[in-house]
Design a protein around this motif. Structure first.
Motif, short mmCIF file in Angstrom:
data_model
loop_
_atom_site.label_atom_id
_atom_site.label_comp_id
_atom_site.label_asym_id
_atom_site.label_seq_id
_atom_site.Cartn_x
_atom_site.Cartn_y
_atom_site.Cartn_z
N VAL A 174 0.86 -1.19 0.00
CA VAL A 174 0.00 0.00 0.00
C VAL A 174 0.89 1.24 0.00
O VAL A 174 1.83 1.33 0.78
CB VAL A 174 -0.91 0.01 1.25
CG1 VAL A 174 -1.68 1.32 1.35
CG2 VAL A 174 -1.85 -1.17 1.19
N PRO A 175 0.61 2.20 -0.86
CA PRO A 175 1.43 3.42 -0.89
C PRO A 175 1.03 4.39 0.22
O PRO A 175 0.48 5.46 -0.04
CB PRO A 175 1.15 3.99 -2.28
CG PRO A 175 -0.21 3.47 -2.61
CD PRO A 175 -0.40 2.18 -1.91
N ALA A 176 1.27 3.98 1.47
CA ALA A 176 0.85 4.81 2.60
C ALA A 176 1.67 6.09 2.65
O ALA A 176 2.86 6.07 2.34
CB ALA A 176 1.03 4.02 3.88
N VAL A 177 1.04 7.18 3.04
CA VAL A 177 1.76 8.46 3.15
C VAL A 177 1.61 8.99 4.56
O VAL A 177 0.71 8.57 5.29
CB VAL A 177 1.24 9.50 2.13
CG1 VAL A 177 1.53 9.06 0.72
CG2 VAL A 177 -0.24 9.75 2.31
N ASP B 188 -5.93 3.92 -11.16
CA ASP B 188 -6.78 4.72 -10.27
C ASP B 188 -5.94 5.42 -9.21
O ASP B 188 -6.18 6.58 -8.89
CB ASP B 188 -7.81 3.81 -9.58
CG ASP B 188 -8.88 3.36 -10.57
OD1 ASP B 188 -9.15 4.13 -11.53
OD2 ASP B 188 -9.43 2.26 -10.40
N ALA B 189 -4.92 4.68 -8.70
CA ALA B 189 -4.09 5.26 -7.65
C ALA B 189 -3.39 6.52 -8.14
O ALA B 189 -3.26 7.51 -7.42
CB ALA B 189 -3.06 4.24 -7.18
N ILE B 190 -2.95 6.51 -9.40
CA ILE B 190 -2.26 7.69 -9.95
C ILE B 190 -3.23 8.87 -9.98
O ILE B 190 -2.87 10.00 -9.65
CB ILE B 190 -1.73 7.38 -11.38
CG1 ILE B 190 -0.83 6.16 -11.38
CG2 ILE B 190 -1.02 8.59 -11.97
CD1 ILE B 190 0.42 6.27 -10.59
N HIS B 191 -4.46 8.58 -10.38
CA HIS B 191 -5.45 9.67 -10.39
C HIS B 191 -5.69 10.20 -8.98
O HIS B 191 -5.83 11.39 -8.77
CB HIS B 191 -6.76 9.17 -11.01
CG HIS B 191 -6.75 9.28 -12.50
ND1 HIS B 191 -6.97 10.46 -13.16
CD2 HIS B 191 -6.51 8.37 -13.46
CE1 HIS B 191 -6.87 10.26 -14.47
NE2 HIS B 191 -6.60 8.98 -14.68
#
Lengths: 883, 147
Positions: free
Chosen positions: A723-726, A874-877
Motif C-alpha cells: 500500500v502506498p501509505a503516506v 486509479d491510484a495515480i489519479h
C-alpha cells in the motif's frame, strides 16, 4: 520576368556565385522599408524589399520589438496597392512578423475586407493571415465567415479555413468544435485536399469521443476517400479504433481488418505501406495476418525508392523484435540491402538480419558485414556491435567467427565509444561462453599492444588479472602485460604491475619469474608504480597464509574510498602506523551522490571491479548487512537525501527514505561538526502520529559520532503491504555528548544526554514510484493497450506559467519524463508531457499529461494513465486529485 | 507535424530555414545537425534522389537539387513516406519557379517567389498544397484551374 535574369547571368559568367543578397545588412534593409510609406507606391521595389526582409528572417535574423512594429506599420500601408504580386508578399510578411495583439487591430479591417472579397484568393490568404494573428475575441467576430469558408466552392478557400481550424483548435478549442457540421460536410468534398484537411480536423475535434471516431471510420471505410494522404489518415484512425475495440469483442474477428487488408492492394505505395504497418502493429497479431503485410513490405525492400526501402526495413526491424520467424522470408532481400548506399537502411537491414538469422547463416552474414563496417559512422557501428553481441549469446557455438569479427574491427580505426563497445562485448562473451575465453583474452592482449585509450588498457589489464591465471597456459599472457610496463604511461604501468602480482599469487609455477619482473619495476620513474611493486613483492614474498594474500589481491575493498581518503588526510605521521581498520565502513551518502555524476575516471586499479556500484546497490548492501532489516525483502526504492537541518549547523543530518513492500526505513546520515564534541548512542526519536498507517518496529542507534566522520542511524516502520501509505514524521536527534580535549583528542568519560530538533519528514506518493524511462513512448503506450486506461480532467488553478504546472505534476508523481517532454517551450499555451515509471509492486505505468492555459493563467490538465493494473491507474489519479 | 524545411548551398550555408514548433534554442542544433548530415551523405548523390534518416521519433528526408540541398524534418503523421511526398512537392515547385535545376544564384534570384511557394506548400507545419501547377497559380493569386 525570367528573361532579364537569364541575360544578367550571361553577362556575369565569372560571377555566377555572386549572391544578390551579398553584404545584406539589417539596418539598411529597415531603412529601405521606408519606401512602403511613399505616397506613390512602386510595387516592384516594395516586393524586392519584402524579399530582403524574408531573406533576413529565413537566415535566423530577429527584429527587435521596435523594429518589427515599425516594419509592420509600414507594411500595412501596402494594402492600398492593387498589385496582386505585392499583395501576396504582404500576406507572407505579416505572418512572418507576427504582430502583437495591440498592433493587429491596424490590419484587421483590411484583412476582414479581403476575407469577404469577391476575389477568392484574397479570401483564402486573408483567412490564413487572420488565423495566424488572431486572438479569441477577434475569432468570435470572424467565426461566421470561417464557417462559410469551410464549405466554400473554391477548394483553396476551404483548405485555408480547414488548416486554420487545425491550428486554432490548439488555442480556441471551444470555438472550433462548433464547426463540426461544416467540417463534416467538407469531408464529403470532391476535392482531394479538402477532404484530407477536413478529415484531419474532424478527427482532432472528435478524438476524445470513441463512439464518434468509430462512426467516422465506419462511414469512410465504406465510402470513397479521394487522396492517398487522406487514406493514410483513415488507416491510422482505423487502427486506433481496432485497438480500442479489440478488448470488447471476444468473437475473434477483428473489426475493420478487411479494410486494412484491402488497402494493401491500393495503387498508392504510401497507402499500402501505412496499411502494412498498421497490421504489423495490431495487438496480438496472428501469423496469418502478418503474412500479407510482410509480403508487401518484402516487395518494398527491393524498391528503387530509398524512402520505401527505409520504411519497409524499419517496420520489419520492429516486427523482428516480437516475431522474428515471420521476417525470415525477407532475409535474402535484406542481405542485399547491406550494401545500400543509404547507411541508415544498411544498418537497419543488418540489425534486423542479426535478429532473424539462424545459426547456419551467421558466417555468411559476418562476411558481408565486414565489408560494410569500414564505411559507416561510429554510431551505426555501435548499434551493429550490440546486435552481434546478442547474436553470439544466442548461438554460442558460433563464438569463433563472431569473436574473430570483433577482434578484427578492434584493430581498425575508431573512437573511444566504439572501441569500448567492442571491448565490452568481448568481455561479456568471455564471461558467458567458457569456450570463448582463451581466444577472447588473446584478442584483448593484442589490442592493448596498440591501444591509445588508457581507460580501456587499465580495464583490460584488470580483467586479465582475474581471468588470465585461470586459463590452461597463463604464462602466454605475461609478455603482453610486461610490455605495458615498458611502453605505456604511468597509469597503465601501475595497472600492469597489479596484474602481474595477481598472476604470481594464483600460479605458483610463475611466481619466481613474476618476482624477477616485479623487481625490475622497483626502478620505475613513477611513485605509484614503484610503491605497488614494493607492496606486491612484500605481500607475495611474505610467509603469511595464502588465502590472506589472495583476499588482499582479489577481494573487494570493503571500505568506501572517500572514507579512506578522508582518514588518510586526517592521519598525521607519527610512530604509530596508519590502521586501515580505523576507517569507518559506513557509506557516507554525499559520496554516493557524487559518484552518480558522470566521469570516466578509472577506479582504483587492483581494487574493486571497474564499474562503481550504483547508489541503490550500495544501499541494498548496507541495509542487508543490518540484521534487523534483513527480512524486509527486496528494496524497491531509495529516495534522494532530504536535508533535515540547515546548512552550517552544529549537527548536519539528512535522511534517505528506503521503501520496501511492507516496510519503510529512514536512514539518518549524521555529521558532527564540532571538534570539541564526541556524540555517543545517537538515535532519532520519530513521532509518527501524523502517519497513521506506520508503526515503528526497529531503531538502530549509532554508537559513536566523532567530529567530521559521518555515521548513520536507522529507524524502521511497518506499513500495510503493497500500500502506498503516506504520512508526516517529526524527528528529534537524541544523543550523549562528551567533551573532547582538543590537544589530546581524548574524550571525557562522562557525558550528558542532549536533544536536537530536526525538520519534519514526509513520505509521499512519489516515493512509491521508480523513475524508469522508455525509449519509445508511443510504442510503449500502444503496446500497453487501453484495458487499464483511466482518463480524467483536472483544474490546476492559477499558475505562473505552463512550465511551472508541468514541473509540479512531474514532481508530484515522481515519474521519468520521456522524449524531452518535460521542457515547455516559452510562451506555450498548451503542452503534452509523457511520463513513465514503475509503481510499487513492479507495475509499469505510463502517463500522458495534456496541459492548457487560458488568459488569466488558469491551467487545466487532462491526465491519461495506462498501466498493467487498473487499481494502479486509479491510484495515480488519486495522487493527482489529492495533490 | 513538419518540423523544419531547410535549404542550404553546397558549402552548407543556409539559404532558407523555416521551423514549426521547434523551440528557438534548438534551432541552431538542428541546423548544424542537418548540414552535417548532408555533408556526410550527399556527395555524389543524383538530383532528387532521396536520402532518409531517423533520429528517435523524428524523420528526415533530404536530397540535392542542382546546387542546393533540401532537408525536411517531420514527426508523427509526417513520417518518412509523408515527408517524401512533401519534399517531392517542394522540389518540383522550386524547379518550376526556377525553370530548371537551380544554381545557387538562380535560387537567390527567385528568392521571393520561392518563399511564396513554400508558404503555399507548408503552413505552420501542415502540408497544404501538393500540385505544382496549382501552387504556381496560387502564388500569383490566381484560382486553381480545376475550379
Amino acid at each position: 520576368m525570367a528573361q532579364p535574369f537569364l541575360k544578367k547571368d550571361d553577362d556575369h559568367d565569372d560571377e555566377v556565385d555572386y549572391s544578390p543578397f551579398l553584404g545584406i545588412e539589417k539596418g539598411a534593409v529597415l531603412q529601405e522599408a521606408r519606401v512602403f510609406n511613399d505616397p506613390q507606391l512602386d510595387p516592384r521595389r516594395c516586393s524586392q524589399v519584402i524579399t530582403k526582409l524574408l531573406y533576413l528572417l529565413n537566415q535566423g535574423e530577429t527584429f527587435t520589438k521596435v523594429e518589427a512594429t515599425e516594419v509592420f506599420f509600414a507594411v500595412t500601408k501596402l494594402f492600398q496597392s492593387r498589385d496582386l504580386g505585392l499583395r501576396r508578399m504582404v500576406y507572407v510578411i505579416i505572418k512572418e512578423l507576427s504582430p502583437s495583439a495591440d498592433e493587429v487591430i491596424i490590419v484587421t479591417s483590411s484583412l476582414m475586407k479581403d476575407m469577404t472579397s469577391k476575389t477568392d484568393m484574397y479570401r483564402a490568404n486573408a483567412i490564413r493571415v487572420l488565423c495566424q494573428i488572431t486572438d479569441g475575441t477577434l475569432l468570435t467576430q470572424i467565426e461566421r465567415y470561417l464557417k462559410q469558408a469551410i464549405v466554400d466552392k473554391n477548394p483553396v478557400v476551404a483548405s485555408a479555413a480547414l488548416v486554420s481550424g487545425i491550428h486554432l483548435l490548439q488555442t480556441n478549442p471551444e470555438i472550433v468544435k462548433r464547426w463540426s457540421n461544416e467540417v463534416q460536410e467538407a469531408v464529403q468534398s470532391r476535392a482531394a485536399l479538402v477532404q484530407f484537411h477536413a478529415l484531419a480536423l474532424l478527427h482532432q475535434i472528435r478524438q476524445n469521443d470513441r463512439l464518434a471516431v468509430n462512426k467516422l471510420v465506419s462511414s469512410l471505410t465504406r465510402g470513397s476517400v479521394r487522396s492517398p494522404l487522406a487514406q493514410c489518415l483513415l488507416i491510422r484512425y482505423t487502427s486506433q479504433v481496432i485497438r480500442e475495440s479489440a478488448s470488447n469483442t471476444q468473437t475473434g474477428d477483428r473489426p475493420f481488418y478487411d479494410f486494412l487488408e484491402g488497402c494493401l492492394r491500393h495503387k498508392a505505395e504510401m497507402v499500402i505501406f501505412e496499411a502494412a504497418r498498421a497490421i504489423t502493429e495490431l495487438n496480438g497479431v496472428t501469423s496469418r495476418e502478418l503474412t500479407s503485410a510482410i509480403t508487401v513490405l518484402q516487395l518494398f525492400l527491393s524498391s528503387t525508392k530509398p524512402v520505401l526501402r527505409f520504411a519497409a526495413v524499419r517496420t520489419l526491424n520492429k516486427v523482428a523484435m516480437t516475431h522474428p520467424i515471420a521476417v525470415t522470408n525477407c532475409n535474402i532481400d535484406m542481405e542485399s540491402l547491406i550494401s545500400d548506399q543509404n547507411r541508415s537502411i544498411a544498418t537497419l537491414a543488418i540489425t534486423t538480419l542479426l535478429k532473424t538469422g539462424n545459426e547456419s547463416s551467421v558466417d555468411r552474414l559476418m562476411k558481408q558485414i565486414t565489408t560494410f563496417m569500414s564505411d559507416i559512422a561510429d554510431e551505426f557501428k555501435i548499434v551493429v556491435i550490440e546486435a552481434i553481441r546478442s547474436l553470439c549469446l544466442k548461438f554460442p557455438l558460433k563464438h569463433r567467427s563472431l569473436m574473430n569479427f570483433l577482434s578484427n574491427i578492434l584493430r581498425e580505426e575508431g573512437g573511444f565509444e566504439y572501441k569500448k563497445a567492442i571491448v565490452d562485448s568481448i568481455v561479456i562473451l568471455i564471461r558467458d561462453i567458457p569456450e570463448a575465453k582463451e581466444s577472447g583474452l588473446l584478442h584483448l592482449c593484442e589490442f592493448i599492444e596498440d591501444c591509445e585509450f588508457t581507460y580501456l588498457s587499465t580495464q583490460i589489464l584488470h580483467f586479465l588479472g582475474i581471468e588470465g591465471p585461470k586459463t590452461s597456459d597463463p604464462s602466454k599472457y605475461i609478455r603482453y602485460i610486461y610490455n605495458r610496463v615498458h611502453l605505456e604511461n604511468a597509469t597503465v604501468r601501475a595497472g600492469a604491475v597489479s596484474t602481474l602480482a595477481k598472476f604470481g599469487a594464483m600460479v605458483d609455477s610463475l611466481k619466481p619469474r613474476i618476482f624477477v619482473l616485479l623487481r625490475r619495476c622497483l626502478f620505475d620513474t613513477d611513485d605509484e608504480v614503484r610503491d605497488r611493486a614494493t607492496l606486491y613483492l612484500n605481500t607475495l614474498g611474505a610467509d603469511g597464509a595464502v588465502e590472506d594474500m589472495k583476499e588482499f589481491l582479489f577481494g573487494s575493498l570493503d571500505i568506501p574510498l572517500v572514507n579512506l581518503e578522508r582518514s588518510l588526510k586526517n592521519y598525521e605521521p607519527s610512530e604509530e602506523s596508519f590502521d586501515i581498520n580505523s576507517v569507518p565502513k559506513e557509506v557516507k551518502i554525499q559520496a554516493l551522490a557524487e559518484k552518480k555524476a558522470p566521469g570516466k575516471k578509472p577506479t582504483g586499479l587492483g581494487g574493486p571491479p571497474p564499474a562503481p556500484p550504483s547508489t541503490i546497490d550500495a544501499y541494498e548492501k548496507l541495509l542487508s548487512s543490518i540484521p534487523e532489516f534483513a527480512n524486509f525483502g527486496k528494496l524497491f526504492k531509495s529516495s534522494a537525501p532530504v536535508e533535515l537541518t540547515e546548512a552550517e549547523t552544529e549537527y548536519a543530518v539528512n535522511v534517505v527514505k528506503h521503501i520496501f513492500d511492507g516496510h519503510v526505513v529512514f536512514q539518518y546520515n549524521c555529521t558532527n561538526t564540532i571538534p570539541e564534541q564526541l556524540l555517543e548512542n545517537v538515535t532519532v526519536i520519530v513521532d509518527a502520529s501524523e502517519a497513521e498507517e506506520f508503526a515503528e518496529v526497529a531503531s538502530k542507534p549509532l554508537r559513536s559520532l566523532p567530529y567530521d566522520s559521518p555515521g548513520q542511524t536507522f529507524v524502521a516502520f511497518e506499513k500495510p503491504e503493497g500500500v502506498p501509505a503516506v504520512g508526516k514524521f517529526s524527528n528529534m536527534l537524541r544523543f550523549i555528548v562528551k567533551e573532547v580535549d582538543p590537544s589530546t583528542g581524548e574524550a571525557e568519560d562522562d557525558g550528558v544526554e542532549d536533544e536536537y530538533q530536526l525538520e519534519e519528514l514526509e513520505v509521499v506518493a512519489a516515493d512509491y514510484m521508480l523513475k524508469v524511462g522508455v525509449s519509445n513512448f508511443r510504442n510503449a503506450w500502444e503496446s500497453m493497450g487501453p484495458d487499464c486506461e483511466r482518463v480524467d480532467e483536472y483544474d490546476l488553478g492559477p499558475r505562473e506559467n505552463l512550465a511551472e504546472a508541468v514541473n509540479a505534476v512531474i514532481n508530484l508523481l515522481g515519474m521519468q519524463p520521456c522524449e524531452g517532454t518535460e521542457v515547455v517551450p516559452s510562451n506555450s499555451r498548451s503542452h503534452t508531457c509523457l511520463l513513465s515509471g514503475v509503481y510499487i509492486g513492479n507495475v509499469k505505468v505510463l502517463v500522458r499529461l495534456q496541459f492548457g492555459i487560458d488568459g488569466p493563467k488558469d491551467v487545466a490538465m487532462k491526465l491519461a494513465v495506462r498501466s498493467e493494473d487498473e487499481a494502479v491507474s486509479d491510484a495515480i489519479h488519486e495522487i493527482v486529485a489529492s495533490g | 507535424m513538419i518540423l523544419a524545411v531547410l535549404f542550404a548551398n553546397s558549402e552548407g550555408n543556409i539559404l532558407v530555414e523555416r521551423f514549426n514548433g521547434v523551440p528557438a534554442e534548438e534551432r541552431l542544433h538542428w541546423r548544424s545537425f542537418l548540414v552535417k548530415l548532408g555533408a556526410d551523405n550527399l556527395k555524389g548523390v543524383k538530383n532528387e534522389e532521396l536520402l532518409v534518416a531517423s533520429h528517435k521519433s523524428v524523420y528526415i528526408v533530404y536530397t540535392v537539387l542542382g546546387d542546393v540541398s533540401v532537408y525536411v524534418v517531420g514527426k508523427d503523421e509526417y513520417d518518412e513516406l509523408a515527408l517524401a511526398e512533401v519534399i517531392f512537392v517542394i522540389t518540383s515547385a522550386v524547379k518550376d519557379v526556377c525553370g530548371k535545376l537551380p544554381t545557387e544564384r538562380l535560387f537567390l534570384d527567385k528568392y521571393g517567389r520561392i518563399c511564396l511557394t513554400l508558404d503555399e506548400i507548408i503552413w505552420k507545419g501542415y502540408l497544404e498544397n501538393t500540385d505544382k501547377d496549382r501552387i504556381r497559380r496560387l502564388v500569383r493569386l490566381k484560382p486553381p484551374t480545376e475550379f
